[in-house]
Structures are given as C-alpha cells and as structure tokens.
Enzyme design. Structure first.
Site, short mmCIF file in Angstrom:
data_model
loop_
_atom_site.label_atom_id
_atom_site.label_comp_id
_atom_site.label_asym_id
_atom_site.label_seq_id
_atom_site.Cartn_x
_atom_site.Cartn_y
_atom_site.Cartn_z
N HIS A 26 -3.51 4.22 -2.34
CA HIS A 26 -4.52 3.33 -1.75
C HIS A 26 -5.18 4.02 -0.55
O HIS A 26 -6.39 3.92 -0.36
CB HIS A 26 -3.87 2.04 -1.23
CG HIS A 26 -3.22 1.20 -2.28
ND1 HIS A 26 -1.86 1.08 -2.42
CD2 HIS A 26 -3.76 0.42 -3.25
CE1 HIS A 26 -1.58 0.26 -3.41
NE2 HIS A 26 -2.71 -0.15 -3.94
N LEU B 43 0.82 -1.22 0.00
CA LEU B 43 0.00 0.00 0.00
C LEU B 43 0.85 1.27 0.00
O LEU B 43 1.94 1.31 0.57
CB LEU B 43 -0.92 0.00 1.23
CG LEU B 43 -1.85 -1.20 1.35
CD1 LEU B 43 -2.77 -1.03 2.56
CD2 LEU B 43 -2.67 -1.42 0.08
#
Ligand code: PAF
Length: 281
Positions: free
Chosen positions: A36, A32
């Site tokens: 995100h 991530l």
C-alpha cells in the site's frame, strides 16, 4: 495529515481542493503494508495531494468469516501514512458509504464471473459498489491500484470507462517480501511455517515464467504449477491460468509477440493468496 470521517466535510473538502490541486487517491481496507505504501509513494510523486481511504467493505467478502477475521490495525495504519507523508486520510463508516446508495450497476461483460469471480461470487460487484462511491466522494484525478489484484484492476478500468469518469487509473507493481511472497494484508494470518511454505508460490511461478516458451500449451504449465505447489505442506492451488492482460481472456497457447499474465490463487491453510506475473514473448 488531515483525517476526515464526516461525510459532509468530505464532500465539501474534496469538491473544493480538486479545483487547484491534482488529487491522487489510494483506496484501501487498512491493515497497510509496504505494498500500500508503494501506492501512496507513487501518488505523492505524481500528484499534489494524496488521499488514502480506509474502509473494510463488507460487500466484497463472500465469506463472512473472512470479513470478521480481516485484520484491523488502524493506529498502525495512521502512523505509517503519517510517516510516508500522506496528506489526507478518509475513514468513512458503513452508513456513510451505503445509506441512500444501492450500488453501481455496470456491465462486466463477463469479467466478474471467471477466475477470482468464479470462486468469490459477488466479490467484484462489492468492489465496484464501494470504489464507485469512493470515487464520487473523493473525486480524484488519479487513482492508484496494485497489480497484485489484476482482475480487480481490469474491472475498475472498465467501470471508470463505462461510467465516463475522468479519473486516470494507474497500476503499480507487486511488492514482495524478501522470500518472494507477494505482500498482502492476509499474510498476517499465516503462521511462521506457513509463511515459509507460501514463498513457494512465487518460486514455482518463476520456474514456469523462466521455462514457458512460444508455442507451448498453457495447460501443460498450469498442471506443472499445480502439481509442484501441492507437494508443499499446507498449500492447495485453486487455479493457475494464463490470460490476455486487457480482456482477461484465457489463452491456450503462447503466441509470438504477445503479453500473457499468469494468475494464480493458492490456499495456504485457511488463507487464500493470489499472485501474478506479466510475461512478454
Ligand atoms: O484492493 C482493495 O484493498 C479493495 O478491493 C479496495 C479497492 C480498497 C475496495 O475495497
């Protein structure tokens, strides 16, 4: 933050929770980054309960080494999700996704064979397979996707409509590093020098975006982009196209009162990067 990695628990939990909460869903393959997190933040704003899935989907990798080298930072991912206030993380394994599930057959109407699809055969079928399955398990009311994967977004919207799923698909803006480079889990595979060079992708896109005019032939601007990109060390353009944002039909000329998406794919060494800009005329 609740963590679910058991399939029967997932079905039971998501089935029950949607009855009294608006569920937002952010499917991811982990590794991530702020891009995100911006999707999670959007879901937190718009829904009552935010679910993030982490599953590196083998079916969407047409290149085995890309799959094998895909970054895996699960502890860091969980820390980031905890910090932002995510409610539930769903971490299935391959068996839970694909045992007793062959995939989802959709009519792509040609959307999967051009641009990304031309260079990554089978990629979009793999994406559709996993997203359909995840939607079936999580049963969200809203699902959040990044504008960076523009073609993926158009395909997911089509799949959702074709399957008659009552899920609102929302697109969130591209998040960029300070240099302008679009955030991507793949950026982690760039060396420091490559990261600097890769910033030219957005810089060159902006030059085109600021210069292109109504009546121009788009070919002239894709040639301009490709020529300038290839002057930068380690960069090689795979495509630069201008298309309709809904149908993804390639546009030869810029028309008045139109919206055009400039989409590019560029190799930086062995890392393939994509980016896009929405242009309004
Ligand atoms: O965009 C991605 O990260 C993936 O394609 C997705 C939507 C999580 C499906 O694996």
């Amino acid at each position: 933050m609740k963590i679910i990695n058991n399939l029967s628990e997932a079905f039971e939990f998501f089935e029950a929770i949607r009855l009294n909460k608006v569920v937002g869903f952010v499917p991811t393959m982990g590794a991530l980054h702020q891009g995100h997190i911006s999707l999670v933040e959007q879901s937190l704003k718009e829904t009552d309960l935010t679910v993030v899935s982490i599953f590196v989907n083998p079916r969407q990798f047409n290149d085995k080494s890309d799959f094998e080298n895909y970054p895996n930072n699960q502890q860091m991912d969980m820390d980031m999700l905890e910090k932002v206030g995510c409610d539930v993380i769903f971490i299935p394994d391959n068996k839970q996704i694909y045992d007793n599930y062959a995939g989802y057959l959709m009519n792509f109407e040609g959307l999967d064979s051009k641009y990304e699809g031309e260079f990554r055969p089978g990629h979009f079928q793999g994406v559709v397979d996993v997203v359909f399955r995840l939607f079936d398990i999580v049963k969200p009311h809203k699902a959040f996707f990044g504008q960076k994967d523009f073609q993926q977004l158009a395909i997911i919207k089509k799949m959702t409509a074709q399957a008659g799923l009552e899920i609102e698909i929302l697109s969130c803006p591209i998040v960029r590093e300070k240099s302008g480079l679009a955030m991507s889990s793949r950026n982690e595979r760039l060396t420091q020098t490559q990261r600097v060079n890769a910033a030219s992708i957005y810089a060159e896109m902006k030059i085109v975006a600021n210069s292109i005019n109504i009546g121009d032939k788009t070919k002239q601007w894709s040639n301009h982009f490709v020529k300038n990109i290839e002057k930068v060390e380690d960069l090689k353009a795979e495509y630069c196209i201008f298309c309709n944002p809904n149908t993804l039909e390639e546009l030869d000329e810029v028309l008045q009162n139109s919206v055009v998406v400039m989409c590019v794919a560029v190799w930086c060494g062995k890392v393939r990067l994509i980016d896009n800009i929405i242009l309004e005329f």
